[in-house]
Write a protein that holds these residues in place. Structure first.
Motif, PDB file in Angstrom:
ATOM      1  N   ALA A  59     -34.591  25.340 -62.617  1.00 48.05           N
ATOM      2  CA  ALA A  59     -34.605  26.804 -62.557  1.00 48.05           C
ATOM      3  C   ALA A  59     -34.997  27.361 -63.910  1.00 48.05           C
ATOM      4  O   ALA A  59     -34.395  27.025 -64.939  1.00 48.05           O
ATOM      5  N   GLU A  60     -36.011  28.206 -63.911  1.00 48.71           N
ATOM      6  CA  GLU A  60     -36.560  28.715 -65.160  1.00 48.71           C
ATOM      7  C   GLU A  60     -35.583  29.627 -65.903  1.00 48.71           C
ATOM      8  O   GLU A  60     -35.533  29.630 -67.132  1.00 48.71           O
ATOM      9  N   LYS A  61     -34.787  30.417 -65.150  1.00 54.20           N
ATOM     10  CA  LYS A  61     -33.927  31.414 -65.785  1.00 54.20           C
ATOM     11  C   LYS A  61     -32.497  30.912 -66.033  1.00 54.20           C
ATOM     12  O   LYS A  61     -31.643  31.675 -66.460  1.00 54.20           O
ATOM     13  N   VAL A  77     -23.348  25.754 -65.909  1.00 59.17           N
ATOM     14  CA  VAL A  77     -24.663  26.344 -65.667  1.00 59.17           C
ATOM     15  C   VAL A  77     -24.548  27.839 -65.880  1.00 59.17           C
ATOM     16  O   VAL A  77     -23.645  28.491 -65.335  1.00 59.17           O
ATOM     17  N   CYS A  78     -25.461  28.411 -66.682  1.00 60.62           N
ATOM     18  CA  CYS A  78     -25.356  29.816 -67.077  1.00 60.62           C
ATOM     19  C   CYS A  78     -26.714  30.488 -66.990  1.00 60.62           C
ATOM     20  O   CYS A  78     -27.737  29.893 -67.353  1.00 60.62           O
ATOM     21  N   THR A 108     -18.888  23.284 -58.848  1.00 58.28           N
ATOM     22  CA  THR A 108     -19.944  23.353 -57.842  1.00 58.28           C
ATOM     23  C   THR A 108     -21.273  22.916 -58.462  1.00 58.28           C
ATOM     24  O   THR A 108     -21.414  22.874 -59.691  1.00 58.28           O
ATOM     25  N   ALA A 109     -22.228  22.613 -57.592  1.00 59.91           N
ATOM     26  CA  ALA A 109     -23.560  22.220 -58.052  1.00 59.91           C
ATOM     27  C   ALA A 109     -24.495  23.411 -57.914  1.00 59.91           C
ATOM     28  O   ALA A 109     -24.575  24.028 -56.846  1.00 59.91           O
ATOM     29  N   ILE A 110     -25.192  23.755 -58.983  1.00 58.80           N
ATOM     30  CA  ILE A 110     -26.156  24.849 -58.976  1.00 58.80           C
ATOM     31  C   ILE A 110     -27.526  24.266 -59.262  1.00 58.80           C
ATOM     32  O   ILE A 110     -27.782  23.765 -60.361  1.00 58.80           O
ATOM     33  N   ARG A 111     -28.372  24.269 -58.240  1.00 57.82           N
ATOM     34  CA  ARG A 111     -29.714  23.688 -58.334  1.00 57.82           C
ATOM     35  C   ARG A 111     -29.659  22.239 -58.826  1.00 57.82           C
ATOM     36  O   ARG A 111     -30.444  21.797 -59.654  1.00 57.82           O
TER      37      ARG A 111
END
Length: 788
Positions: A59-61, A77-78, A108-111
Motif C-alpha cells: 500500500a502506497e499510503k 501499520v500506520c 489484525t492483518a492490514i494488507r
C-alpha cells in the motif's frame, strides 16, 4: 454546569477528597448529576518511540512502524503522513478502546502486514480536532509511561444541576463560595487587577434602552494579537465541553464560565460610529454567530452602531463583527440586561446560549467593573495591546436590599434549632451583611433572596437538611374520614373501569401546537412562557393528544389502538375534568372463524360511553340521545348523551375525515369524551339502604311491533313505552329492526319486548289489554303505528 476539580480548587483552598466534595455539593442543594474523569478512558494508552518506519509493501499510503512502548518493539501499520522514525507518540495496544469511536483495538492483518495496535491522533483520543496525523510528543516524554498520567489528565469533571433561582452558582467561583460557606475549605481572595486606561476611549458608548439595558460598559484595546489561547485555558474549556476558538473568544468564554459573567469582544475595525444598546427596529435583521438570520421586533434589545445591529443583546453576537485572526483592535463590552427582556427575546427567537442562560437568571450587577477589568487583564496578558479608559453608560441596579430577620423563624419555618450566633456566621460566610438589629443586607449576586423565608432556607441548607427532624402529622382518634373528594373518587372509578374494558391509559401534555388546537375550535388560553413554540396552547379537548398518540402508534405498526385519558380541558371560563377515548384500527383481528378484520364504528364508542357512565352511577337508560356532538365529529355518525336538553354528559361518534387527516390518521377513527364535571353528584343517602324484597310473582313479557319513521331515533320510542306505565312496566328493549318488503318506504318495523311485573296478583286479560292500550297510545304520540 460543568467544571473540573482543578478549576474548582483554583478558587477553593481545600484538602477534602473528591467524594467529600460531591457529598457537600448535594447537601447544599447543588445536585451532582455526574462525574467523569477523562483519564479513565486513556489508561491503556502509553507513550511510545517509533524505532523504525518503512513503506508498506502492498500500500502506497501506509507505513509499517516498529514502536517501543516500554515492553519491547512491536509492529504497527500506520497511515498518518507525519509518522517517521525517531518520533515519540501515543500508542494504543490491542485490547484498548479508542475514545472517539468506541472501537476496540485488535491484532489484525492490514494488507498482509500484522498490526498490533495503533498510533493515535489527539482527535482519536477525544482530546482535540487535529486528525491530520498522529500526535507528536516531546522527545523527552518517558517511553512506556501512561499518557494520561504524563499529560496530567487525571482531573475529574463534575456536573451539577443549577436550579433557576441560583444564578450565583452559574460560575465556578460562585460554587466555590458556597462550598467555603459549608465549611470544607477557604475561598481564595479574588484578585482583580485594575488596568488604567492609556488614552480616552475612541468610540461613543451609550444605552438608549434603560429598561432593557440599564448599564453598558466598554473599552477599546489596540494592538492585540489574536492567536491561540494558552494551554491551561484551553484545557479548562475543553474539560467542560467548550471548543477553543481563539484567544479573544476563549477569554470571554472563560470569564463567563469562571464567574458567571458574560461579555463580548467586537472587532473594532468592523464598527462604524457610536456603539449603542437600544431597542431593535421592527423587521430589523441580524446574522448571529450560528450563521442564522433572525428578524427582530421592537420588544428586543440589541447592540448596534450606525451600520446596524451587531448583537442580540445578552444572547448571541453577530457574525460580521466577531473577532478573527486578523483582528488587531477590539472593543470589550460588558453590560447588565433585564432578565425578563432576555427571556422573552430568547423565547421569541427560539435561541439558546450560555449567555442567555445566565442573563435570564440575573447576573451580578455589582460585578460589572470587576468583569471588564478581568477580561482586560487577560487580553493584555495573552494578546498584548494597550487599553483605553473605561466608558460607563447607565447605572446597574445596585440599590441595597435590606430584610429584617427574626432568628426564631429558623425553628418555626425550617424546623431546625440554630443559635443566633451560628445563624449570623452562616449568613456572613454567604456574603450577607448582618447588623446588631438583624437587618440583613442581601449581596448583589443573590437576586433570588426576597424575604425572611429565603434567609431561613439559606441557614437550613448550610446546617444540613438532614437536621430537619421527621415529625409525624397529628392523627385524630377513630376511623379516618375519606380524603378523596367525590370528584376524585369518580375519577378513580372511571380509570379502573376504562382499564378493565381493555383501554390503555395515555398521559399527554396539557398544551398543544396551535395547529392541533385549531382542529378543535382553537384554544382559549396560550402560555406566555411555553417550553417550545409547538407547545403553547392549553388544550380545549383531550382528543388532540390522544389522536397524536394513536398516530404515533399506528406509524410504528400497531394494528389496533384503544386509548383513554383522564385530564382537564381548558375553556374560557374554567377547566373541566374530562375522560377522552380514541379507537382506531382493527376492532378484531382477522381469523379463520371471523374472516376479515372488523373495524371500529360509532356504536363501539357508544357502548364504551354507556358502560363508563353506568360505572359513574348514571341511569343511562333515561338519557337523551341528541345530535350536535361537534364539528370535529362526522355529522351523520355522532351524537351526544344528555341529561335534559342542555346538560351534555358525553359526545361520541366517528371522527370527521378532515379532522382525522389533520392528524395523519387513515381510515375510520372513533372518539368520545365524557364530561365528568357534568355528571350530577349523588344525593346524600341514609346510613342504611332499604332491604331488597324480590317479587313474589313471575314477570310477564309482551312483544309489540310498530311501524316507525326511519329518521327518528329508536331509543325515543323505547323510553316512551317504558315510561307510559311505571307501576307495571319494569323494562323495555328493542330486539328487532326490519326494513324492506311489506314496510312502507321511509319507515322501519321495530319489535320491542316489554317486561311487566305484577305485584299482588297475576294479570287478567282486561289488565293486560289496558297496559297494551297505554303502550300503543304512548307510541302513537311519537308517530308509531302498531302493525296489524
Amino acid at each position: 454546569m460543568k467544571f473540573s476539580l482543578s478549576w474548582l480548587k483554583s478558587h477553593l483552598d481545600t484538602d477534602v477528597a473528591l467524594d467529600g466534595i460531591l457529598d457537600s455539593l448535594n447537601r447544599i442543594g447543588l445536585e451532582v448529576e455526574g462525574v467523569e474523569n477523562p483519564a479513565d478512558a486513556l489508561r491503556a494508552f502509553r507513550i511510545a518511540k517509533v524505532v523504525k518506519a518503512v513503506k508498506h509493501p502492498q500500500a502506497e499510503k501506509l507505513q509499517v512502524l516498529i514502536v517501543d512502548a516500554g515492553d519491547g518493539p512491536v509492529q504497527v501499520v500506520c497511515g498518518a503522513p507525519n509518522a517517521r522514525e525517531g518520533m515519540t507518540g501515543i500508542f494504543g495496544p490491542a485490547g484498548a478502546t479508542v475514545p472517539s469511536n468506541g472501537m476496540e483495538l485488535k491484532v489484525t492483518a492490514i494488507r498482509g502486514e500484522q498490526s498490533n495496535g495503533m498510533m493515535c491522533s489527539l482527535a482519536e483520543l477525544g482530546l482535540g480536532d487535529d486528525h491530520d496525523g498522529i500526535a507528536e510528543l516531546p522527545d523527552d516524554a518517558p517511553k512506556g509511561a501512561s499518557y494520561a498520567d504524563w499529560a496530567q489528565l487525571d482531573d475529574p469533571v463534575i456536573e451539577v444541576a443549577i436550579t433557576p433561582n441560583r444564578q450565583d452558582c452559574m460560575g465556578v467561583y460562585g460554587i466555590a463560595r458556597d462550598l467555603a460557606a459549608w465549611g470544607i475549605g477557604t475561598l481564595k481572595p479574588l484578585k482583580v487587577p485594575a488596568v488604567a486606561g492609556s488614552y480616552p476611549c475612541p468610540v461613543e458608548i451609550r444605552t438608549d434602552d434603560p429598561d432593557g439595558c440599564p448599564a453598558f460598559y466598554g473599552r477599546v484595546i489596540k494592538g492585540v494579537s489574536n492567536g491561540a489561547s494558552p494551554d491551561w485555558m484551553q484545557a479548562r474549556l475543553k474539560s467542560v465541553g467548550q471548543r477553543p476558538i481563539s484567544a479573544l473568544v476563549d477569554i470571554t468564554n472563560y470569564v463567563m464560565l469562571d464567574h458567571g459573567r458574560p461579555s463580548h469582544a467586537y472587532d473594532f475595525a468592523k464598527l462604524t460610529g457610536a456603539v449603542i444598546a437600544r431597542r431593535a427596529h421592527p423587521g430589523e435583521q441580524v446574522m448571529a454567530l450560528n450563521d442564522k438570520v433572525y428578524s427582530l421586533t421592537d420588544e428586543m434589545t440589541v447592540i448596534a452602531d450606525d451600520s446596524g445591529v451587531h448583537d442580540i443583546a445578552g444572547i448571541m453576537g453577530g457574525a460580521h463583527s466577531g473577532c478573527s485572526d486578523a483582528t488587531t483592535d477590539v472593543l470589550v463590552e460588558i453590560a447588565y440586561f433585564s432578565p425578563e427582556r432576555i427571556a422573552k427575546t430568547g423565547q421569541a427567537l427560539m435561541l439558546t446560549s450560555d449567555a442567555r442562560s445566565r442573563f435570564e437568571r440575573g447576573v451580578d450587577p455589582g460585578f460589572m467593573g470587576y468583569g471588564i477589568e478581568l477580561v482586560t487583564a487577560l487580553i493584555l496578558e495573552i494578546c498584548g495591546g494597550v487599553a483605553s479608559e473605561i466608558v460607563k453608560a447607565g447605572q446597574p441596579p445596585l440599590e441595597p436590599r435590606v430584610i429584617h430577620f427574626v432568628p426564631m423563624l429558623t425553628v418555626t419555618l425550617g424546623g431546625v434549632s440554630v443559635d443566633d450566633e451560628t445563624q449570623k456566621a452562616i449568613l456572613s460566610r454567604l456574603g450577607f451583611g448582618v447588623d446588631a438589629s438583624w437587618n440583613v443586607t442581601v449581596p448583589t449576586w443573590r437576586r433570588d433572596i426576597d424575604g425572611p423565608a429565603d434567609l431561613v432556607e439559606e441557614v437550613v441548607r448550610m446546617v444540613g437538611l438532614d437536621q430537619v427532624a421527621s415529625t409525624p402529622l397529628p392523627r385524630a382518634d377513630g376511623v379516618a374520614l375519606p380524603t378523596a373528594t367525590p370528584l376524585q373518587s369518580l375519577e378513580r372509578k372511571m380509570r379502573r373501569t376504562a382499564a378493565a374494558r381493555g383501554l390503555n391509559e395515555a398521559i399527554n401534555w396539557s398544551f398543544l401546537p396551535q395547529k392541533e388546537a385549531d382542529a378543535f375550535g382553537g384554544g382559549a388560553w396560550s402560555l406566555a412562557n411555553p417550553i417550545s413554540e409547538d407547545m403553547k396552547v392549553m388544550r380545549p379537548s383531550l382528543l388532540p393528544g390522544l389522536l397524536s398518540a394513536a398516530q404515533r402508534n399506528m406509524d410504528r405498526g400497531a394494528s389496533s389502538v384503544r386509548l383513554f385519558e383522564i385530564g382537564r380541558r381548558y375553556l374560557a371560563d374554567s377547566e373541566r375534568l374530562t375522560l377522552g377515548l380514541v379507537l382506531a384500527g382493527d376492532k378484531t383481528a382477522r381469523g379463520w372463524a371471523s374472516g376479515k378484520a372488523a373495524k371500529f364504528d360509532a356504536y363501539d364508542a357508544k357502548a364504551e360511553v354507556v358502560a363508563l357512565l353506568a360505572a359513574a352511577g348514571v341511569a343511562t337508560e333515561s338519557l337523551m340521545v341528541m345530535a350536535e356532538a361537534g364539528d370535529h365529529y362526522h355529522p351523520g355518525q355522532s351524537a351526544t348523551f344528555r341529561m335534559g336538553p342542555k346538560n351534555v354528559l358525553a359526545a361520541f361518534g366517528t371522527l370527521h375525515p378532515a379532522t382525522a387527516k389533520a392528524f395523519d390518521l387513515d381510515g375510520t377513527v372513533i372518539a368520545a369524551e365524557i364530561y365528568l364535571d357534568a355528571i350530577p353528584a349523588k344525593k346524600a343517602a341514609g346510613f342504611m339502604r332499604a332491604p331488597f324484597t324480590p317479587p313474589s310473582l313471575q314477570a310477564v313479557t309482551r312483544d309489540f311491533a310498530f311501524l316507525y319513521s326511519a329518521d327518528k331515533p329508536a331509543g325515543d320510542l323505547v323510553r316512551a313505552i317504558k315510561g307510559c306505565d311505571k307501576e307495571n312496566i319494569v323494562a323495555a328493549r328493542l330486539f328487532d329492526r326490519f326494513a324492506g318488503q311489506g314496510v312502507p318506504e321511509g319507515q322501519v318495523s321495530l319489535a320491542i319486548e316489554v317486561t311487566l311485573q305484577p305485584s299482588e296478583k297475576s294479570y287478567g286479560d282486561e289488565e293486560l289489554k289496558a297496559i297494551s292500550d297505554r303502550v300503543v297510545a304512548a307510541a302513537g304520540k311519537l308517530g308509531a303505528v302498531l302493525r296489524g
